[in-house]
Structures are given as C-alpha cells and as structure tokens.
Design a protein around this motif. Structure first.
Motif, short mmCIF file in Angstrom:
data_model
loop_
_atom_site.label_atom_id
_atom_site.label_comp_id
_atom_site.label_asym_id
_atom_site.label_seq_id
_atom_site.Cartn_x
_atom_site.Cartn_y
_atom_site.Cartn_z
N CYS A 105 -9.66 0.69 11.69
CA CYS A 105 -10.12 2.07 11.48
C CYS A 105 -9.00 2.94 10.92
CB CYS A 105 -10.66 2.66 12.79
SG CYS A 105 -12.32 2.12 13.20
N VAL A 106 -7.79 2.76 11.45
CA VAL A 106 -6.64 3.51 10.95
C VAL A 106 -6.37 3.14 9.48
CG1 VAL A 106 -4.14 3.82 11.17
CG2 VAL A 106 -5.58 3.79 13.22
N LEU A 107 -6.43 1.84 9.17
CA LEU A 107 -6.20 1.41 7.79
C LEU A 107 -7.28 1.93 6.86
CD1 LEU A 107 -5.04 -2.28 8.44
CD2 LEU A 107 -3.63 -0.36 7.67
N PHE A 108 -8.54 1.87 7.29
CA PHE A 108 -9.63 2.38 6.47
C PHE A 108 -9.48 3.88 6.25
CE2 PHE A 108 -12.45 -1.24 8.14
CZ PHE A 108 -12.13 -2.03 7.06
N GLY A 109 -9.05 4.58 7.31
CA GLY A 109 -8.85 6.02 7.18
C GLY A 109 -7.75 6.35 6.19
N ALA A 110 -6.65 5.58 6.24
CA ALA A 110 -5.56 5.79 5.28
C ALA A 110 -6.03 5.50 3.86
CB ALA A 110 -4.38 4.89 5.65
N PHE A 155 -3.97 1.57 -5.19
CA PHE A 155 -5.22 0.89 -4.85
C PHE A 155 -4.97 -0.57 -4.53
CE2 PHE A 155 -8.68 -1.90 -6.09
CZ PHE A 155 -9.68 -1.45 -5.25
N PHE A 156 -4.21 -1.26 -5.39
CA PHE A 156 -4.00 -2.68 -5.15
C PHE A 156 -3.05 -2.94 -3.98
CE2 PHE A 156 -5.86 -3.24 -9.42
CZ PHE A 156 -6.80 -4.21 -9.09
N ASP A 157 -2.19 -1.97 -3.68
CA ASP A 157 -1.41 -2.09 -2.45
C ASP A 157 -2.35 -2.15 -1.25
OD1 ASP A 157 0.98 -2.12 -3.80
OD2 ASP A 157 1.44 -0.01 -3.43
N PHE A 158 -3.31 -1.21 -1.21
CA PHE A 158 -4.28 -1.21 -0.11
C PHE A 158 -5.16 -2.45 -0.17
CE2 PHE A 158 -3.47 3.37 0.51
CZ PHE A 158 -3.50 3.42 1.90
#
Length: 200
Positions: free
Chosen positions: A29-34, A125-128
């Motif tokens: 959830c934290v990663l999706f939020g970031a 974007f590609f980092d994420f």
C-alpha cells in the motif's frame, strides 16, 4: 444445519501467516501510494512510459495467476476431502501456472533490458515498474517454494490421515500474491490521460 452444530468460523492456515499478509499488504500500500503520488507529479512521463509496456503479456500473466490460485484452492478442497492424489495434481497445476508467470515476467525484463530500459535510467516510471514488479516477483517465488514444500509434505503423509493445515497456510499467502497482482497490473498499465497527453 442447526446453529449449534455449525463449526466455529476460523482463519484458514496458521495465524502467523495472516500477520505476514497484513504486513506485506501494508508495505505494498505504501509503495502503491508512492507510485500514485509520483505519477500525478510526472503525468506526461508516466503516460509516455506506460505505452512501452506489453499489455498482452500482462494479461496472460493475470490469467496464469488467477488459474494458479484456482488450482491451489482446489488442492485445499481435495485435501479436506481426503484425496491426496487429486490434491497433488491440483497443486502441481497451480505451481505450473506460477512458474509460467515467472518465466514470462523474466522474458519481459529481458526485452526491456534489450531496449536499454532498466532500473536507474533516469525514468521514474520504470524505476517504480521494476521495484514494484520485482518485489512482487520475489513473493511469487516465495509462494512457489512454499507450495513445493507443502507438496513434499503431503506426499509423506498417510493417505488416511491427511492434514491440510500447512497447505491452507501456503494457499493464504499465494492468494495474497494473486491479489497484489490484481492491483499492480492495472495501476501500472492504466493510462487514462494518454489521449489527452498525445493530443496536447
């Protein structure tokens, strides 16, 4: 069935796995939020980068994981019914779906690397993309390992005294992997403003 005769509701598997599921869910959830916060701040970059993803591969991976989860659920039901051979067959089918997911995802990574796209290439974007999908891939591998160990354990059990507790525990984690992908795939590939961006 009378209310007094109904078994008390319980969480399938070991209670510890549910703490793991909650922790992993919160982490994602934290990663999706970031990801969502950064996308809003760099909308054009994200929309342009998303056009380079292979949606058909993502759709096939979704089908593989959904099918694998269904097979694992059937394996749990088979153990509860006392049919070890059937359970092992469903479990093997589920693991095959998971292995297919891993193979296709690694091929996607290889294709991206061949195009000069990787982690730390000055493209947020590609980092994420690599962080989120890579973290998820590690969970798929952990799930496959757990299912494999459970399968070995089932083969060693007596046919007339099957215990599905370990399988239920591994299945609960596997369904987390499935659920995370169902959130990850559309969030990383959605491009609702692409038409507006390209027209601008």
């Amino acid at each position: 069935m009378p209310a007094a005769a109904r078994p008390a509701p319980r969480l399938p598997g070991d209670v510890f796995i549910w703490y793991v599921i909650l922790l992993e869910g919160a982490t994602f959830c934290v990663l999706f939020g970031a990801f969502a916060f950064t996308r809003v701040r760099h909308l054009e970059l994200f929309n342009a980068a998303q056009q380079q993803l292979d949606l058909s591969a993502g759709a096939i991976n979704t089908a593989l994981l959904l099918t694998a989860s269904w097979c694992v659920a059937r394996a749990v039901l088979a153990v509860r019914g006392g049919t070890r051979g059937t359970a092992l067959g469903w479990l093997a089918a589920g693991m095959a779906g998971g292995a297919g997911f891993v193979g296709l995802k690694l091929k996607e990574y290889g294709d991206k690397f061949d195009q000069g796209i990787g982690l730390g290439q000055d493209n947020l974007f590609f980092d994420f993309y690599f962080i989120l999908t890579g973290f998820h891939l590690l969970h798929v591998l952990a799930g496959l390992l757990a299912l494999g160990l459970v399968g070995v354990g089932l083969m060693r059990q007596r046919r007339d005294a099957l215990n599905g507790h370990a399988l239920e525990t591994a299945a609960a984690f596997w369904h987390l992997v499935d659920l995370l992908w169902l959130v990850l795939f559309p969030s990383s590939t959605s491009c609702g403003d692409c038409d507006e961006t390209e027209a601008a």
